[in-house]
Design a protein around this motif. Structure first.
Motif, mmCIF file in Angstrom:
data_model
loop_
_atom_site.group_PDB
_atom_site.id
_atom_site.type_symbol
_atom_site.label_atom_id
_atom_site.label_comp_id
_atom_site.label_asym_id
_atom_site.label_seq_id
_atom_site.Cartn_x
_atom_site.Cartn_y
_atom_site.Cartn_z
ATOM 1 N N GLY A 162 0.828 -1.197 0.000
ATOM 2 C CA GLY A 162 0.000 0.000 0.000
ATOM 3 C C GLY A 162 0.862 1.246 0.000
ATOM 4 O O GLY A 162 2.101 1.161 -0.034
ATOM 5 N N GLY A 163 0.201 2.385 0.052
ATOM 6 C CA GLY A 163 0.910 3.659 -0.013
ATOM 7 C C GLY A 163 1.796 3.896 1.203
ATOM 8 O O GLY A 163 2.882 4.468 1.095
ATOM 9 N N SER A 164 1.329 3.475 2.365
ATOM 10 C CA SER A 164 2.123 3.704 3.579
ATOM 11 C C SER A 164 3.437 2.933 3.499
ATOM 12 O O SER A 164 4.506 3.457 3.831
ATOM 13 C CB SER A 164 1.359 3.267 4.824
ATOM 14 O OG SER A 164 0.134 3.945 4.904
ATOM 15 N N MET A 165 3.367 1.682 3.050
ATOM 16 C CA MET A 165 4.572 0.871 2.906
ATOM 17 C C MET A 165 5.471 1.440 1.814
ATOM 18 O O MET A 165 6.702 1.438 1.940
ATOM 19 C CB MET A 165 4.217 -0.584 2.573
ATOM 20 C CG MET A 165 3.728 -1.398 3.729
ATOM 21 S SD MET A 165 4.887 -1.433 5.116
ATOM 22 C CE MET A 165 6.251 -2.309 4.361
ATOM 23 N N ILE A 278 7.953 12.490 -3.859
ATOM 24 C CA ILE A 278 6.586 12.924 -4.176
ATOM 25 C C ILE A 278 5.600 11.818 -3.820
ATOM 26 O O ILE A 278 5.742 10.674 -4.243
ATOM 27 C CB ILE A 278 6.449 13.286 -5.678
ATOM 28 C CG1 ILE A 278 7.350 14.485 -5.998
ATOM 29 C CG2 ILE A 278 4.992 13.604 -6.003
ATOM 30 C CD1 ILE A 278 7.273 14.954 -7.455
ATOM 31 N N ASP A 279 4.599 12.196 -3.022
ATOM 32 C CA ASP A 279 3.547 11.259 -2.642
ATOM 33 C C ASP A 279 2.388 11.398 -3.629
ATOM 34 O O ASP A 279 1.596 12.339 -3.546
ATOM 35 C CB ASP A 279 3.095 11.547 -1.203
ATOM 36 C CG ASP A 279 2.025 10.570 -0.729
ATOM 37 O OD1 ASP A 279 1.466 9.830 -1.579
ATOM 38 O OD2 ASP A 279 1.736 10.558 0.481
ATOM 39 N N GLY A 280 2.323 10.452 -4.553
ATOM 40 C CA GLY A 280 1.228 10.439 -5.521
ATOM 41 C C GLY A 280 0.306 9.255 -5.288
ATOM 42 O O GLY A 280 -0.260 8.713 -6.236
ATOM 43 N N LEU A 307 2.722 5.640 -5.924
ATOM 44 C CA LEU A 307 1.363 5.652 -6.490
ATOM 45 C C LEU A 307 0.621 4.440 -5.923
ATOM 46 O O LEU A 307 1.224 3.383 -5.716
ATOM 47 C CB LEU A 307 1.374 5.499 -8.019
ATOM 48 C CG LEU A 307 2.200 6.434 -8.899
ATOM 49 C CD1 LEU A 307 3.617 5.925 -9.044
ATOM 50 C CD2 LEU A 307 1.555 6.570 -10.269
ATOM 51 N N ASP A 308 -0.670 4.605 -5.700
ATOM 52 C CA ASP A 308 -1.479 3.522 -5.128
ATOM 53 C C ASP A 308 -2.438 2.941 -6.165
ATOM 54 O O ASP A 308 -3.507 3.497 -6.391
ATOM 55 C CB ASP A 308 -2.321 4.060 -3.966
ATOM 56 C CG ASP A 308 -1.785 3.655 -2.607
ATOM 57 O OD1 ASP A 308 -0.769 2.937 -2.541
ATOM 58 O OD2 ASP A 308 -2.395 4.061 -1.594
ATOM 59 N N PRO A 309 -2.105 1.805 -6.768
ATOM 60 C CA PRO A 309 -3.069 1.194 -7.690
ATOM 61 C C PRO A 309 -4.368 0.779 -7.003
ATOM 62 O O PRO A 309 -5.389 0.644 -7.674
ATOM 63 C CB PRO A 309 -2.333 -0.037 -8.228
ATOM 64 C CG PRO A 309 -0.894 0.241 -7.982
ATOM 65 C CD PRO A 309 -0.838 1.074 -6.743
ATOM 66 N N HIS A 310 -4.353 0.588 -5.686
ATOM 67 C CA HIS A 310 -5.630 0.258 -5.044
ATOM 68 C C HIS A 310 -6.484 1.509 -4.825
ATOM 69 O O HIS A 310 -7.560 1.434 -4.252
ATOM 70 C CB HIS A 310 -5.459 -0.590 -3.771
ATOM 71 C CG HIS A 310 -4.733 0.037 -2.628
ATOM 72 N ND1 HIS A 310 -4.160 -0.722 -1.633
ATOM 73 C CD2 HIS A 310 -4.495 1.315 -2.286
ATOM 74 C CE1 HIS A 310 -3.605 0.073 -0.733
ATOM 75 N NE2 HIS A 310 -3.793 1.316 -1.105
ATOM 76 N N LYS A 311 -5.991 2.637 -5.306
ATOM 77 C CA LYS A 311 -6.841 3.825 -5.413
ATOM 78 C C LYS A 311 -7.080 4.105 -6.903
ATOM 79 O O LYS A 311 -8.107 3.742 -7.438
ATOM 80 C CB LYS A 311 -6.175 5.007 -4.712
ATOM 81 C CG LYS A 311 -6.136 4.838 -3.197
ATOM 82 C CD LYS A 311 -5.374 5.958 -2.511
ATOM 83 C CE LYS A 311 -5.394 5.774 -1.006
ATOM 84 N NZ LYS A 311 -4.397 6.632 -0.337
ATOM 85 N N GLY A 312 -6.064 4.661 -7.570
ATOM 86 C CA GLY A 312 -6.268 5.155 -8.933
ATOM 87 C C GLY A 312 -6.386 4.119 -10.031
ATOM 88 O O GLY A 312 -6.745 4.459 -11.164
HETATM 89 C C1 LIG Z 1 -3.958 6.828 0.841
HETATM 90 C C2 LIG Z 1 -2.777 7.686 0.916
HETATM 91 C C3 LIG Z 1 -1.611 7.245 1.568
HETATM 92 C C4 LIG Z 1 -1.570 5.970 2.334
HETATM 93 O O1 LIG Z 1 -1.704 4.884 1.501
HETATM 94 P P1 LIG Z 1 -2.273 3.462 2.016
HETATM 95 O O2 LIG Z 1 -2.363 2.720 0.741
HETATM 96 O O3 LIG Z 1 -3.600 3.752 2.651
HETATM 97 O O4 LIG Z 1 -1.305 2.915 2.975
HETATM 98 C C5 LIG Z 1 -0.499 8.051 1.502
HETATM 99 N N1 LIG Z 1 -0.522 9.224 0.880
HETATM 100 C C6 LIG Z 1 -1.623 9.691 0.264
HETATM 101 C C7 LIG Z 1 -1.587 11.018 -0.428
HETATM 102 C C8 LIG Z 1 -2.799 8.944 0.269
HETATM 103 O O5 LIG Z 1 -3.897 9.398 -0.325
#
Ligand SMILES: *Cc1c(COP(=O)(O)O)cnc(C)c1O
Length: 485
Positions: A162-165, A278-280, A307-312
């Motif tokens: 995930g994004g946190s990791m 950069i946190d995308g 980047l988070d594929p489980h979002k975008g």
């Molecule tokens: C969701 C999010 C995270 C955390 O990602 P997880 O997948 O929930 O661990 C980090 N940064 C941004 C900008 C986010 O939207």
């Protein structure tokens, strides 16, 4: 141990083998399982459009205590009924298009197929030697993401959970690359804004950098980092004898969807030799859309980006990607040596996830992304994101027509809004409006605090969110403010 004759050993082996065979259902049994599972998943999908997005029920009726683990098997039927009743009900339903709060996830079906196949095959995706094909699948995804971000040769990346990791991996890489020793921590500085995701400071704590100096840079009216003030702060820190270390920018903040001026910040990071991250997690995949890609110019200049594929990309929860411009930094931060791994090196043609991340054994998570990308092609992902952009713009215009105050023009798909009544406490009334939406439950939205005030916000990112979901919110709001006009 008492000496036993071979015959009784063989008897025991055969007894245990028979008992253990429960774990290897035969074809008939498997198709029984599958028909019940698919009946449930079909029913789930048939009903998804009429199901509530939020059920406000947190009571514990003791169902779990009454369903303990036992030595003996339980029917699939019982298991599925239990899940239906006790898991797939209360709280937020992230698979629903009505989920328009926080940052919604996805759950595209093709990813479930990928997960299912990955689990059945149980290919080892940690090390190239173990399954070259699985590692090549993941590297093919990393290459595609590298292209999307605009990296040239020499980058590396990893599919984390995930994004946190992913942020954690980037930050531990930055620390090693910039050689921050323990004696440097208290005099090193990191630059970010109050919009940075909380997992950034959590990651700093985990990598032992919590005593570092955090510099929260003032934002403009759209909650973006002010580059002039950043440069001033760095210059001041340098002249005070501190060591500027890292700059963290947001490409779509979770709270309001703000995009920091990525290109200008890159100039400053270069000038002062900072690690530029950069946190995308939320915003990165908007690189796919003509409507938004120009807003992300400069993202290719980051030393690391997530980047988070489980979002975008609408995948089920469990994939966040970290990309590092120079793969050597990622390798250095995660290098290891183990005698029992000596055979693996001779066969290595491509880097393995185990070389590039903290994980060794892991889920073959590349398949849940690779299968849908092949199955559907990229175009529908792009279209789905564009739809979300226009839905947000539609809502932003409509809610103003209803007489609501709005936050900044949405850069991506997050918008904040609140009602200012003729009299009475605005915060109280907006909290009440939110609870009307929560009690209705067809859609779920969340709230935030901006400059000390309570705001409702929408975040449109589920692939299942369509215009009628936003119309439901608008109807509920219109009805809710009737008494306060
Ligand atoms: C969701 C999010 C995270 C955390 O990602 P997880 O997948 O929930 O661990 C980090 N940064 C941004 C900008 C986010 O939207």
């Amino acid at each position: 141990m008492k000496k036993m004759n071979l015959e009784s050993i063989e008897k025991l082996i055969s007894k245990y083998e028979k008992e253990g065979l429960e774990l290897e259902p035969n074809r008939k049994k498997r198709s029984e399982y599958m028909s019940e599972v698919s009946e449930y998943s079909e029913q789930f999908l048939d009903e998804i459009h009429s199901k509530k997005a939020f059920i406000n029920d947190y009571t514990n009726d003791g169902a779990f205590e009454n369903f303990p683990f036992e030595e003996t098997p339980t029917d699939t039927n019982n298991i599925i009924n239990f899940l239906k009743k006790n898991v797939d009900r209360a709280g937020i339903n992230p698979a629903s298009g009505g989920h328009i709060g926080y940052i919604p996830g996805g759950g595209i079906y093709g990813a479930a197929i990928g997960d299912y196949l990955a689990a059945v095959m149980n290919r080892y995706a940690g090390v190239f030697f173990a399954t070259p094909g699985a590692v090549r699948i993941e590297n093919q995804i990393i290459d595609w993401i590298g292209d999307l971000v605009g990296y040239k040769q020499g980058f590396g990346g990893n599919l984390a959970s995930g994004g946190s990791m992913a942020n954690l991996i980037a930050i531990s890489t930055a620390r090693i690359a910039k050689k921050i020793k323990s004696k440097d921590i208290e005099i090193s500085t990191i630059y970010l804004t109050k919009q940075a995701h909380h997992c950034v400071t959590k990651a700093l704590k985990i990598v032992g950098l919590h005593e570092i100096q955090l510099r929260y840079i003032t934002m403009d009216e759209k909650y973006r980092m002010n580059p002039e003030l950043l440069a001033e702060q760095i210059e001041k820190d340098v002249s005070d004898g501190l060591k500027p270390f890292m700059l963290v920018a947001s490409a779509g903040s979770t709270d309001v969807g703000a995009i920091d001026p990525l290109d200008k910040l890159a100039d400053i990071a270069e000038k002062f030799n900072l690690w530029y991250h950069i946190d995308g997690a939320y915003g990165g995949f908007f690189l796919l859309c003509d409507e938004t890609k120009d807003k992300l110019v400069g993202i290719n200049r980051a030393d690391s980006v997530i980047l988070d594929p489980h979002k975008g990309m609408f995948l089920p929860y469990g994939v966040g990607i970290v990309m590092v411009k120079n793969i050597n930094h990622l390798l250095e931060a995660n290098s290891y040596d183990a005698n029992y791994m000596q055979d693996t090196k001779d066969y290595q043609q491509e880097y393995s996830p185990a070389d590039l991340s903290p994980e060794l054994s892991r889920h073959f998570r590349g398949l849940r992304m690779w299968v849908p990308m092949k199955l559907h092609g990229i175009a529908p992902f792009r279209a789905c994101l564009s739809e979300k952009i226009w839905l947000t713009r539609y809502f932003y215009a409509k809610v103003q027509e209803l007489g609501f105050e709005v936050g900044p023009d949405p850069e991506l798909t997050v918008a904040a809004f609140r009602f200012i009544p003729k009299s009475g406490d605005a915060n109280e009334i907006n909290k009440k409006l939110l609870s009307i939406i929560h009690n209705d439950g067809r859609v779920f939205i969340s709230s935030t605090t901006l400059d000390g005030e309570f705001w409702m916000r929408i975040a449109v990112l589920s692939f299942r969110t369509h215009k009628y979901h936003l119309d439901i919110i608008l109807e509920l709001l219109e009805e809710g403010i009737r008494d306060y006009k």
